[in-house]
Motif scaffolding. Structure first.
Motif: not given
Lengths: 473, 621
Positions: B591-592, B594-596, B599-600, B602-603
């Motif tokens: 899941m990690q 490293g791409r923004l 991450y967004l 996931s919000f």
């Protein structure tokens, strides 16, 4: 606002005034060592004033509350600020940090942490949180020559902005639902007829996203390893300890509602805690980079604190605060060790760099071992007492399974903490180590943290009593 | 002086050890060894300085609460009464002399810091046993003594034989400690406390049926440390350690810890007549067994080791016969003459260049100091009239005789026979070591001053030690007995005439033993190799017996569990668990990215998750 109101804020004002003075002085004659020492003395002064202050007022401007709870955290964050500056002593000098700005930013973030811990209104909460975040956006990229810094700064800023948006929206919804921003009332106002009003539910969801980002709860934790890795080690130390601790300090009064009408969200918090624990522990297990390992370890520790938080009651609150105090000391100490081991060429990266550390820097190796033992929760360290109280509070509140999950997680976590300890004490092979040997000023801060870890681990009763006292004055 | 300062008695050697642990490598040899000696000497001085506190019922000093949990409170209590004070005086006094001796004996040793640290720690642990007012604290010292003994026997660990001997001692004494632990827990169950004075004051609470098993458990525990039957075979092997260690630990102090334990708990021991009989029986069997074994040994230190075992057996006999002061009297005199003998043996081995009494040079006889003092020690061991050993051994046998009944008559007969064997093997040793033809080896090393200087002190104590408890027929008034005021059940109702006859008999036994030895061993050919002597020399093949009875089945069983369960079941289970965790970690790690954008995203997913949960809440509620 009157003069007596100011009296309750004296420690923060000392930090604030000192930071501004240093910032201005930096324009004229920047001298790194002198500025760091000045910063440390300002922070220690604020800490001392906070320890001995007895404020006449209960609340300032309806935003910040005063009293033993606030004084305790003002003292703690000032102390952490001083320790952060201590471990930056050589680190920043070698990297040619601009002294005025660096010291001022660290002190400003301590001000933000203090405000956040004192918040008695959602305005204060938001102000404090943003004050911390804005400082850390800059501090993360403070070492501009570092190849990882821009990526870390960019990710932190973008995601932080999004999270702030959620938080602000959540606060606005809370106001819409209850008509107040005052803290105990705003939370209890969302409950009507033993249930949370629908608008309140949405508000809490938004609020949780924002707070979850700051606390690196799953699934809002993804920024943590990238930012930790890119930021300078002392800054990461403060970010992992103070900025998270302050959020918890502000959350503890909010948690009082959990036992009442807000009990509905406890299952949700449980799920978040379990997922956070699992992610943190499992990801840390496969890390080869020390800072990423510590980042995921901090994710998992936030899971432990969340268990105590959702357990609530005096036991739970005491466990949260005790844990955040000890965890802050330990984690700052660990990043202090990293800072002490950094050379002008870079910081320690791979775990294998630590091989044979005990034979070259016995002091730092011993300190690191104490910190790792504490993080793993091995007896005679503060971490053991902290974990014990968290699991105790969970069992007392009837969340036995959460305690069992926590124990399993800390069992798995032994895998990566102790692997590092083994490496530290393994005899060296012939390849030269990229790590520096320790030098005094940073060591004092590290030594202080490690001694405190042991002292609290062996005589936890005074701190426990004190925490209980500030919770129910 | 405040009574709290009594705690300095054990703390001084501990402090010496700690300083040497931390800084021993950086201090000069003179300073670090000097520190070790001075700390023990100061402890001895403190015992003397606090002597007045031992009078009457003694002094209890509660230092602080060590453990406090619901229902269990273990304070760190020191008990300084006549028994512990006199024992502490003996321990610190003898230890000081032996520490001084070690300065010379270990002068060529490179690893002297470790040696003196262990020696100091040993004295500390022994003093904890002696002064403990609480069974749990006593047990700490008990185990500490066991550890130090292990580490000192195996001091020259590079030679596998020494390390094995250390392990053997540790495992055997530990096995016996289990019985002591069971007894302690049983006592705690009855009394709800570990405090020795509290338990001794209320012995009537012990159910009648429990008394004998308790005493037997305590006896088993005591037998381990005191090398009594059936836990005795570690002691001869323990001679692998440096000679002063043998003198201190395996003669004067640690092996007497079992006797001291039974003395400390004597009111409890006296509750069970069967238990006392068992103690006497174990004692006399070990005494006789060890004396016979000593008769056939060909190493000087092994002779002394078996004789120690035999003499400690006499102390057990004394306890079994109900005389606490008799046991303690023999304990003290034995500590004097046996440490003298061991230290003398160290000198003899150094001069003779060989531990084997048949092969060594007879160089020691030309050193009058060594010869004279060793002779004094031997005479005391053999029970020569008017030496300290004579009074203490005779006192024990007299008490046993006075008990009368069948079993004690048998014990008395065996005890007298053992006394004869004791005289026999002692003079055998003397004749073989100092008599016979002289072999020359060229240069003879000189003894250092610190080794020589302690011998006369111990010789005086061994010769005149009897005065501390001189019986009435020799014009004494049994000082030690009155001092200890032991709860002696036998108030000496041996008639005056009988006592004279018994004393004459003891003299006769000694004389016959001497004469027999003169006849047998004057020439060194005698009794060297036949089946009986091989049997005696091997200690009745007890080691071989233990090997077949316990060790071999145990090893087979262990191998079975190792192969069948450990490797297959547990290793498989745990490594499977570990692999599963790592597998899970690899999945979560993906899941990690490293791409923004992830991450967004996931919000968004997180908010969706929260919102849908609340939606369920709202709909369900």
């Amino acid at each position: 606002m009157t003069w007596t109101d100011f009296a309750g804020l004296v420690p923060v004002l000392i930090l604030l005034g000192g930071a501004i003075l240093i910032l201005m002085a930096g324009a004229y004659r920047p001298h790194y060592r002198l500025f760091i020492l000045a910063g440390i003395s300002i922070a220690l002064t604020a800490c001392g004033v906070a320890v001995f202050s007895t404020s006449a007022v209960k609340e300032v401007s309806g935003i910040f509350r005063c009293g033993p709870y606030a004084d305790f955290f003002m003292a703690l964050w000032s102390l952490l600020g001083a320790l952060t500056l201590g471990i930056s002593f050589r680190y920043g000098e070698e990297r040619k940090f601009a002294p005025g700005e660096y010291v001022a930013l660290v002190l400003f973030s301590c001000v933000g942490m203090s405000f956040l811990s004192m918040a008695s209104s959602l305005v204060g909460f938001f102000l404090g949180l943003e004050m911390i975040s804005l400082n850390f956006y800059i501090l993360t990229v403070f070492h501009r020559q570092s190849p990882e810094a821009p990526e870390a700064g960019m990710k932190y800023l973008l995601l932080g902005a999004v999270a702030t948006g959620f938080l602000a929206f959540g606060i606005a919804l809370i106001f819409a639902a209850t008509g107040t921003l005052k803290l105990p009332e705003a939370m209890s106002g969302m409950v009507a007829g033993g249930q949370i009003v629908p608008l309140g539910l949405l508000a809490i969801a938004m609020f949780l996203v924002g707070v979850g980002f700051k606390l690196s709860l799953f699934p809002f934790h993804f920024w943590t390893p990238d930012v930790y890795q890119g930021a300078p080690a002392p800054v990461t130390g403060l970010l992992a300890s103070g900025s998270k601790g302050a959020v918890w300090a502000a959350m503890v009064p909010l948690g009082a509602g959990l036992a009442g009408g807000l009990a509905e969200i406890v299952p949700l918090l449980k799920a978040l805690a379990l997922l956070t624990l699992a992610t943190g522990v499992l990801c840390a297990l496969v890390q080869d980079n020390i800072k990423r390992l510590l980042a995921f370890s901090s994710v998992s520790h936030m899971g432990y604190v969340l268990i105590a938080f959702l357990s609530g009651g005096l036991t739970g609150e005491r466990a949260v605060i005790f844990y955040l105090v000890t965890y802050s000391i330990v984690v700052l100490g660990s990043f202090g060790v990293l800072a002490c081991l950094s050379t002008p060429l870079g910081e320690p990266r791979a775990l294998s760099d630590f091989k044979g550390l005990a034979y070259r820097s016995p002091f730092l190796a011993a300190a690191l071992t104490i910190f790792l033992f504490s993080l793993a929760g091995i007896p005679l360290t503060a971490g053991f007492i902290g974990k014990f109280h968290i699991f105790y509070s969970a069992v007392r509140a009837g969340h036995t399974w959460m305690a069992i999950a926590g124990v399993i997680a800390s069992l798995i976590s032994m895998g990566y903490y102790l692997r590092l300890v083994f490496l530290v004490f393994q005899p060296r092979t012939d390849s030269p180590s990229p790590l520096a040997v320790c030098q005094p000023p940073g060591n004092i801060a590290v030594a202080f943290c490690s001694v405190l870890t042991l002292v609290i681990g062996i005589f936890p009763a005074p701190l426990l009593k004190f925490v209980a006292a500030i919770l129910s004055p | 002086m405040r009574p709290e300062f009594i705690s300095l008695i054990p703390l001084l050697p501990l402090g010496g050890a700690l300083i040497n642990i931390l800084f021993g490598g950086r201090l000069s040899r003179r300073v670090s060894t000097g520190l070790a000696v001075v700390s023990v000497a100061l402890a001895a001085f403190m015992v003397v300085a606090f002597w007045s506190y031992a009078a009457g019922g003694g002094t209890r000093v509660e230092l602080y609460t060590w453990i406090e949990a619901s229902g269990l409170r273990v304070p760190l209590v020191l008990l300084f009464d006549s028994l512990s004070a006199s024992m502490a005086l003996m321990v610190t006094g003898v230890s000081t002399l032996i520490h001084i001796y070690c300065l010379g004996y270990m002068s060529r040793e490179k690893d002297y810091v470790r040696f003196f640290v262990l020696l100091n720690l040993f004295v500390f642990a022994m003093l904890v046993i002696v002064l403990a007012g609480d069974l749990l604290v006593l047990f700490l010292g008990w185990e500490g003594v066991g550890f130090c003994s292990y580490a000192l026997i195996g001091f020259w660990y590079r030679e596998g034989r020494n390390a094995d001997a250390g392990q053997k001692a540790f495992v055997m004494t530990r096995a016996a400690d289990v019985f002591l632990l069971i007894a302690m827990l049983w006592l705690f169950r009855i009394f709800g406390t570990f405090s020795i004075p509290d338990i001794m004051a209320r012995t009537e609470l012990i159910p009648a049926a429990a008394a004998t098993p308790l005493v037997l458990l305590l006896l088993a525990g005591a037998c381990g440390k005191s090398a009594q039957f059936p836990f005795m075979s570690w002691l001869p092997d323990a001679m692998a350690g440096p000679t002063p260690v043998s003198a201190l630990i395996h003669a004067a102090t640690m092996v007497t810890a079992g006797v001291y334990l039974l003395c400390r708990l004597f009111p409890l021991v006296m509750l069970s007549a069967q238990g006392m009989a068992a103690i006497a029986l174990v004692g006399i069997l070990t005494a006789g067994y060890a004396a016979l074994c000593a008769l056939a040994q060909d190493e000087i230190k092994r002779v002394l080791a078996y004789s120690t075992m035999s003499q400690v057996g006499y102390m057990f006999v004394a306890l079994g016969a109900g005389t606490l002061s008799g046991a303690m009297f023999h304990l003290y005199t034995h500590a004097f003459f046996k440490s003298l003998l061991f230290l003398g043996a160290g000198c003899i081995v150094l001069l003779g260049g060989e531990n084997n009494i048949f092969r060594m040079d007879r160089a020691a006889r030309r050193n009058p100091l060594v010869f004279g003092t060793f002779l004094v020690g031997s005479l005391a061991l053999a029970g020569a009239p008017l030496t300290s050993g004579f009074f203490s051994k005779d006192g024990i046998l007299t008490t046993v005789f006075s008990r009368g009944s069948g079993l004690y008559e048998l014990v008395w007969v065996l005890g007298s026979l053992t006394a004869f064997v004791t005289a026999l093997y002692t003079f055998r040793l003397l004749y073989l070591v100092f008599g016979g033809k002289e072999k020359t080896r060229g240069e003879i090393p000189t003894l250092s001053f610190s080794m020589a200087v302690v011998l006369p002190f111990l010789a005086v104590a061994a010769l005149f030690g009897g005065v501390i408890n001189l019986p009435a027929i020799f014009g004494g008034n049994e000082t030690l007995r009155h001092f200890l005021e032991g709860p002696d059940v036998i108030q000496g109702f041996v008639a005056h005439r009988e006592e004279i006859i018994l004393t004459a008999l003891a003299v006769a036994v000694f004389a016959i033993g001497w004469l027999a030895a003169y006849g047998l061993f004057r020439r060194e050919s005698a009794l060297r190799d036949n089946m009986a002597s091989r049997f005696f020399r091997s200690g009745f093949y007890i080691d071989q017996l233990l090997e077949t009875l316990f060790q071999r089945p145990f090893r087979t069983l262990a191998r079975f569990w190792d192969r069948a369960t450990e490797r297959q079941l547990f290793d498989g289970f745990f490594s499977g668990l570990g692999n599963m965790t790592f597998g899970g970690a690899k999945i979560v790690r993906r899941m990690q990215t490293g791409r923004l954008s992830t991450y967004l995203g996931s919000f968004a997913w997180g908010l969706l998750f929260l919102a849908s949960f609340f939606l369920c809440c709202a709909l369900g509620g």
